[in-house]
Design a protein around this motif. Sequence first.
Motif, PDB file in Angstrom:
ATOM      1  N   THR A 142     -14.669  58.002  70.731  1.00 27.44           N
ATOM      2  CA  THR A 142     -12.851  58.665  70.502  1.00 27.44           C
ATOM      3  C   THR A 142     -12.367  58.508  71.824  1.00 27.44           C
ATOM      4  OG1 THR A 142     -14.030  60.161  71.614  1.00 27.44           O
ATOM      5  CG2 THR A 142     -12.845  61.052  69.660  1.00 27.44           C
ATOM      6  N   GLN A 150     -11.151  56.178  64.072  1.00 23.25           N
ATOM      7  CA  GLN A 150     -11.808  57.350  65.279  1.00 23.25           C
ATOM      8  C   GLN A 150     -12.633  58.524  64.597  1.00 23.25           C
ATOM      9  OE1 GLN A 150      -9.635  60.129  66.964  1.00 23.25           O
ATOM     10  NE2 GLN A 150      -9.587  58.699  68.538  1.00 23.25           N
ATOM     11  N   VAL A 154     -16.377  59.396  63.822  1.00 20.14           N
ATOM     12  CA  VAL A 154     -16.983  60.545  64.416  1.00 20.14           C
ATOM     13  C   VAL A 154     -17.319  61.766  63.319  1.00 20.14           C
ATOM     14  CG1 VAL A 154     -15.877  63.038  65.307  1.00 20.14           C
ATOM     15  CG2 VAL A 154     -14.836  61.067  66.048  1.00 20.14           C
TER      16      VAL A 154
END
Length: 321
Positions: A142, A150, A154
Motif C-alpha cells: 500500500t 493497489q 491487496v
Amino acid sequence: MAKYTRGTIKDFHGFNANNDAEALRKAMKGLGTDEDTIMKILTSRSNAQRQQIAVSFKTLFGRDLVDDLKSELTGKLEKVIVALMTPSNLYDAQELRHAMKGAGTTENVLIEILASRSSSEINHIKKVFKEEYGCELEDSITSDTCGYFQRMLVVLVQANRDPDSKVNDSLVEQDAQDLFKAGEMKWGTDEEKFITILGTRSIAHLRKVFDKYMTISGYQIEETIDRETSGHLEKLLHAIAMCVRSVPSYFAYTLYQAMKGAGTDDDTLIRVMASRSEVDMLDIRKEYRKHYGKSLLQAIKGDTSGDYRNTLILLCAGDDE
C-alpha cells in the motif's frame, strides 16, 4: 500442502549431504572455481536437500555455503545459484521486497508472484516477509502502489480466495453478467466488480465464469480486460485471468516475453526458472512449445551464454521437439 510432481528437479536418490558439502568445498577451495561441479550438484538436488547441504557445510567447515558461493561466483551465474539455494517462500518474499525497495517499484514482479501463487503459498510468503523485514507485506504494497492496481494486489494478499472445490453454479451466470455489465456494456469501467470477482472466486468457479462470459459477450475475458483497463491494473488482471486458465501457460508466456526481441530480461528468466523448477517446469516446457513454435530449451540456448546458460539448461532438463 500439495506435493508438486511436474518439476524437472526432484529429490536426488542416494543423497548424502556431507558428501555434497565436501564436493562443493573442494570446488571452491584454493585458486580458481570448479563451476561445473557447483552447477551439477545444485541443479540435481531439491531445495530441501540444498538446505541440508548448507547445514552440513557449516557443520563440517564452519563456513556459510551461500556466502562462499557469492564470493566465488559472479553476475548472472551467481544470481541463479543463490536463487536455487533460497527456500521458495523466502525467495518470493525477497523478490517482492526488492521490487518495492528504494526509488520506484518493479510492478511486474508483484504481478507475477501474487497473480500466480495459491492462497496457501501467499499466506506462507506473508509470514516469512514479516519475519524477515519486520513489517506486513500488505503495508509495503500500500505504501508503494496506488489506485485500483493497489486494491487488486491487496485483495490477492488477503489470500481469501474461495477453496477450489467451491463452484456456485447459480452464481456463475450472475458473475459473468456482472462482468459484462461492468465492462463491455458500461460507459467507462466498473473496476471494483472485476477486482472482487477475479480476486475472491475459486479457480474452478472462474473458469466456468469465463466460459459463460464468452457465451454472453462474444469476447474472451482477456480481450475485455485489455480494452476496458490500462497500465498496471490491466497487466495484473490479465495475469490473473491467464493463471485461472493455466499457471504453466502463464509462465511460458512470461518466459517468452523475457527472451523475445533484443536483450533478455534475465531477472525474470532466473526467477521463473528457479522458482518453478520443482513445481511445473515440465508443463511450462510443453506450453512453451505449443504456443511459441520452438522449445524452451532452444530459446534459452539462443538467449543466454556461458555457465549461466548451462545452469538454465540443467533446470530446463530436456527438449520438447
